[in-house]
Design an enzyme around this catalytic site. Structure first.
Site, PDB file in Angstrom:
ATOM      1  N   ASP A 122      52.817  23.011  51.793  1.00  0.00           N
ATOM      2  CA  ASP A 122      53.131  23.980  50.750  1.00  0.00           C
ATOM      3  C   ASP A 122      53.239  25.405  51.271  1.00  0.00           C
ATOM      4  OD1 ASP A 122      53.121  22.282  48.301  1.00  0.00           O
ATOM      5  OD2 ASP A 122      51.097  21.852  48.978  1.00  0.00           O
ATOM      6  N   HIS A 138      38.693  28.830  47.740  1.00  0.00           N
ATOM      7  CA  HIS A 138      38.835  27.508  47.140  1.00  0.00           C
ATOM      8  C   HIS A 138      38.342  26.424  48.074  1.00  0.00           C
ATOM      9  CE1 HIS A 138      42.501  25.977  49.315  1.00  0.00           C
ATOM     10  NE2 HIS A 138      42.626  27.262  49.569  1.00  0.00           N
ATOM     11  N   TYR A 156      40.302  11.720  52.319  1.00  0.00           N
ATOM     12  CA  TYR A 156      41.043  11.635  53.573  1.00  0.00           C
ATOM     13  C   TYR A 156      40.828  12.877  54.433  1.00  0.00           C
ATOM     14  CZ  TYR A 156      44.872  15.035  52.896  1.00  0.00           C
ATOM     15  OH  TYR A 156      45.608  16.190  52.771  1.00  0.00           O
TER      16      TYR A 156
END
Length: 606
Positions: free
Chosen positions: A211, A454, A535
């Site tokens: 992203d 975050h 993951y």
């Protein structure tokens, strides 16, 4: 040094790719400057503040021992390439991030911090640093760029470890082969840099990017990151590595293990992933078994494409949407790795603050989300599916017909093309990312809270409606319990989905940070009990996550520890990374688990 914190938040010139290996291309200068100004205008923390403690030393070393070791290394690779971390810490922002600590710290800023940063300029200098670390028993933590934000950034797992910053002086694109549609890069090559190089050469090739485009191509792949074109599995599309082992020896994987003529590299190193005998590349991904200094990748050929999105009316549609996607993905109808996002993501990707939509401290209510979404281009909806089809115009139309038919039974579904929404809508960003163009748009959601940091919670679930609903319900319940907004994004393949929940917190709020840690601790434990594993995770949760893969009385961990002890008997290379501890550290108070929420001290409690 003044005891007064630096509160200057005036925008500075954006670092450009033409001037700095980790900078931004000139085409994104305005966007980057706007992003930085937004982030800094929403900041209450000082830019930097005086250190409360002296420089953190490596464990077991006195100040005198460390000084001797630093002098030794400076003589070996140059004094200017070894920097003691004794200055005020700066969290910075995405394009000017720290390599000394975690910019999105959920513990005290000075806790998860390095003692020094080292800048090798070649594979040979990396070997020198590794041998130095063995001589002095100093843990070293290699980073490529250090922008692995949300997962710990550049921080060492053992406070006082030495960060080995490979990006600053090792950022060459070693080869781009237009005929073979492949390349080879060093750790400091970003998606921005590789894309711009291919464009400058006029080659009809694509890269696959995540992203955000400022991360390391190599670093993202060995952490098994994903993108969104047909080559979205980055590690699966690598071809050949060069690795410095923990004893300083050099290894090449794949066809790189066979010498080429007259001392050259094998001509098939970037063409064939395997060699003869066991395939070992995988043990160097998400591990601390070696330092990857070169890595080959396959590139895509340019192709026509069409991006789009579907909106769905109700939250309760979620399992039906997943059921509709599965056969499309398994049969290869979907051209890329699509995203399914909740409409709340449409709010925070606008770059506007949460306070624009919500009064008070708690999470937004569903009614507030609906009311705010009505004012956005996609309107009041629940889930948004972003996809891209590839091929000529007729092929794309046929594919879209199949996709539309699959979603047609879900009442209230709407279909959108880029021309249906304003130019600043997120769909236009997906057009770029899904055709291999690295961008910065995903920075916008960091404006949601002041001083926003975050954490990613990233479990894997089967592409089945009932499993997706089960894990979604657990994540929603956990966020409600600890008072956070839920930001779900699902990257969907035919048999599995990466469910990525983004926990956004205020770095200036100690209670928010504690609750964010408690939330992740609980989610890791609860999801593992249902058989769902992460993951990828932040370095402070890696011990806990690693031990959820506990089948056979921790058979996987025992295997990893056996490899670690054989390759790294002195335990110098990134101890604790991905939960793998060498014998020197193992069982001595470094591991973290479910009960470790208030982490005032990382490491043995003396």
């Amino acid at each position: 040094m003044s005891g007064k914190p630096d509160l200057d938040i005036a925008p500075q010139p954006t670092p450009l790719l033409s001037e700095r290996w980790s900078g931004v291309p000139s085409r994104l200068t305005s966007e980057a400057s706007t992003a930085r100004t937004r982030l800094y205008s929403n900041k209450t923390l000082p830019h930097s503040a005086p250190r409360q403690r002296p420089a953190r030393l490596p464990p077991g070393l006195s100040e005198s021992d460390f000084s001797t070791a630093v002098k030794d290394l400076r003589q070996s690779i140059g004094a200017e390439n070894v920097v003691i971390n004794d200055q005020p810490l700066k969290d910075g922002w995405y394009l000017e991030h720290p390599n000394t600590h975690d910019a999105f710290h959920v513990v005290e800023q000075e806790e998860l911090v390095c003692s020094a940063v080292v800048y090798p300029g070649s594979t040979e200098e990396v070997q020198k640093v590794v041998r130095w670390a063995n001589k002095h028993l100093i843990p070293i933590y290699p980073i490529s760029i250090g922008r692995n934000v949300g997962y710990g950034g550049a921080a060492p797992r053992v406070p006082g470890g030495v960060v080995l910053d490979l990006g600053k002086r090792m950022h060459s694109i070693l080869n781009v082969d237009g005929e073979n549609a492949s390349c080879m890069v060093e750790p400091g090559v970003t998606y921005f840099k590789l894309y711009e190089e291919i464009q400058n050469r006029g080659l009809p090739l694509w890269i696959d990017c995540p992203d955000l485009g400022g991360g390391s191509v190599l670093g993202n792949a060995i952490d098994r990151g994903v993108g969104y074109t047909p080559a979205g599995d980055h590690f699966a599309n690598h071809c050949g590595m060069e690795i410095v082992l923990p004893n300083g020896e050099l290894l090449r994987t794949g066809m790189g293990a066979i010498p080429g003529p007259d001392g050259t590299d094998s001509p098939v190193w970037q063409s064939f992933q395997n060699s003869f005998g066991p395939k070992i590349d995988g043990v160097f991904s998400q591990s601390n078994f070696g330092i990857v200094t070169k890595m080959g990748f396959w590139l895509l050929h340019e192709m026509p494409h069409r991006s789009y999105c579907f909106t769905f009316a109700q939250d309760e549609d979620f399992p039906r949407i997943v059921e509709a996607i599965r056969p499309l993905a398994q049969k290869g109808v979907l051209g890329n790795i699509p995203q399914l996002r909740h409409v709340v993501q449409e709010l925070n990707v606008t770059g506007r603050r949460k306070s624009t939509f919500h009064d008070g401290e708690g999470p937004m209510t569903r009614e507030e989300i609906r009311r705010a979404a009505k004012e956005l281009p996609l309107g009041d909806c629940s889930w948004v599916f972003y996809g891209t089809q590839y091929g000529d115009a007729q092929s794309v139309e046929r594919q879209l017909g199949v996709v539309k038919a699959a979603f047609s039974d879900i009442e209230g579904t709407k279909f959108w093309l880029p021309e249906d929404v304003p130019q600043d809508h997120y769909l236009h960003s997906r057009v770029q990312v899904n055709s291999g163009v690295p961008i910065l748009r995903e920075l916008d959601w960091l404006n949601w809270l002041p001083n926003a940091g975050h954490l990613f919670f990233s479990p894997i679930t089967p592409t089945r409606g009932k499993d997706a609903q089960k894990i979604h319900d657990m994540i929603v319940a956990g966020h409600k319990k600890y008072g956070f907004d839920v930001f779900p994004t699902l990257c969907i393949a035919g048999r599995e989905m990466h469910y990525i929940a983004n926990v956004i917190f205020d770095r200036a709020d100690a209670d928010q940070k504690r609750r964010a840690v408690a939330l992740l601790r609980e989610l890791v434990d609860d999801c593992a009990k249902e058989g769902f594993g992460e993951y990828r995770t932040h370095l402070l949760f890696q011990d806990q996550v690693a031990r959820t893969y506990g089948w056979g009385d921790q058979a996987l961990m025992r295997f990893n520890e056996t490899i670690k002890d054989a390759l790294d008997p002195n335990g110098i290379l990134a101890p604790g990374r991905c939960g793998i501890w060498p014998k020197r550290f193992r069982g001595r108070g470094w591991e973290l688990g479910l009960e470790d929420v208030d982490m005032k001290v990382i490491g043995p409690k003396l």
